[in-house]
Design a protein around this motif. Sequence first.
Motif, mmCIF file in Angstrom:
data_model
loop_
_atom_site.group_PDB
_atom_site.id
_atom_site.type_symbol
_atom_site.label_atom_id
_atom_site.label_comp_id
_atom_site.label_asym_id
_atom_site.label_seq_id
_atom_site.Cartn_x
_atom_site.Cartn_y
_atom_site.Cartn_z
ATOM 1 N N ILE A 4 0.847 -1.189 0.000
ATOM 2 C CA ILE A 4 0.000 0.000 0.000
ATOM 3 C C ILE A 4 0.885 1.242 0.000
ATOM 4 C CG2 ILE A 4 -1.770 1.259 1.281
ATOM 5 C CD1 ILE A 4 -2.567 -1.569 2.406
ATOM 6 N N ASN A 6 1.829 5.522 -0.251
ATOM 7 C CA ASN A 6 1.439 6.743 0.443
ATOM 8 C C ASN A 6 0.228 7.388 -0.228
ATOM 9 O OD1 ASN A 6 3.649 6.240 2.011
ATOM 10 N ND2 ASN A 6 4.539 8.270 1.803
ATOM 11 N N ARG A 7 -0.488 8.184 0.546
ATOM 12 C CA ARG A 7 -1.675 8.869 0.036
ATOM 13 C C ARG A 7 -1.745 10.268 0.628
ATOM 14 N NH1 ARG A 7 -5.803 4.958 3.408
ATOM 15 N NH2 ARG A 7 -5.014 3.489 1.842
ATOM 16 N N GLU A 15 1.689 13.957 1.406
ATOM 17 C CA GLU A 15 1.515 12.529 1.169
ATOM 18 C C GLU A 15 2.247 11.743 2.252
ATOM 19 O OE1 GLU A 15 2.346 11.096 -2.699
ATOM 20 O OE2 GLU A 15 0.829 12.362 -3.659
ATOM 21 N N PRO A 18 -0.385 5.383 5.021
ATOM 22 C CA PRO A 18 -1.709 5.298 5.643
ATOM 23 C C PRO A 18 -1.660 4.913 7.116
ATOM 24 C CG PRO A 18 -1.352 3.479 4.129
ATOM 25 C CD PRO A 18 -0.226 4.428 3.916
ATOM 26 N N ASN A 279 -8.087 0.219 4.205
ATOM 27 C CA ASN A 279 -8.585 -0.158 2.888
ATOM 28 C C ASN A 279 -10.097 -0.030 2.724
ATOM 29 O OD1 ASN A 279 -6.419 -1.039 1.058
ATOM 30 N ND2 ASN A 279 -5.954 -2.517 2.663
ATOM 31 N N SER A 283 -9.231 5.794 0.527
ATOM 32 C CA SER A 283 -8.099 6.546 1.085
ATOM 33 C C SER A 283 -8.537 7.532 2.161
ATOM 34 C CB SER A 283 -7.376 7.300 -0.032
ATOM 35 O OG SER A 283 -8.262 8.210 -0.678
#
Length: 327
Positions: A4, A6-7, A15, A18, A279, A283
């Motif tokens: 997963i 970065n967001r 960013e 998570p 998840n 996001s």
Amino acid sequence: MKTITNRKLGSSDMEISPIGLGCWQFSKGSNAVGKYWDSLADEDMNQIIKVSIENGIDWFDTAEVYGNGASERVLAAALDEWNIGFDEVKLATKWWPLFRKAASIEKTIERRKDALNQRPIDLYQIHQPFSVSSIKNQMKAMAELQKQGKVRNIGVSNFNEKQMREAHAVLAEDNLPLVSNQVKYSLLDRRIEKNGLLAAAKELETAVIAYSPLEQGLLSGKYHDNPEMIKKTSGPRKWMGKFKENQLPKTEPLVSLLKEYADQYNVTVSQIVLNWMINYHGSAVFVIPGASKVKQAEENAGAMTFSLTGEELEQISEEAWKVQLYK
């Protein structure tokens, strides 16, 4: 299996991974809030921070009230010791509002910066919605800090939907976003999905930062495996009803399902829980589990190395709704 990435945190340009590291446990047993956890050795705290970074966690959440700045100082000292650059990781901290007015936000910011050894404050949050000043005045003070470059982003913590919307609206007057709202949220405490907060956060592009995602260890399954363990824990957990041996069967069905998926993915139950958290809502949700041992720091980060399928996410969700601890 999918790592997963970065967001963006809400509508900010920041960013981050998570999963971040919650740093309440670094309070060194100082003040009433810090005494919730046993005091950890400096070397242990340093290693937890180092291992978190090495395994992909790139932000840390602390607060003024965590040991009267002790947690902030521990964090900054560890980052300095490991020669972590100012922009290699992101730091979030919080202003404590009890018996204070909004003017305190600007008056005390240099103390927060000093406690963090002048590292940038990437996210500054109002810790609770019970200042003696209005939300409007608090947000105006926070906006001023951001305009001056003393903080990079603004968030709140423990605000309900109405309070969050008001904070968002005030900041919007200065063309600034409310980046996040940090609230309690777990598979066993899904009140924000029913009371409108999560839906409003998505609408406003305000990220939800979930604390206590493992329900203070209850969702790890270790207390279901060995109910006697709770008697050896620190703080008030040993007296909480949800940890009592006669109450554990209520949450056993969910924990059993989590164990099945943990075996399937060759991970821990805690990692399945954290993976669901980051998840299930796309996001929108970030999580900040703590860690009092290096192994826990490794597990936290390891939850980002795979992804549950949509069907698995839904099955866990359905089972969780049957065993909610909070209505």
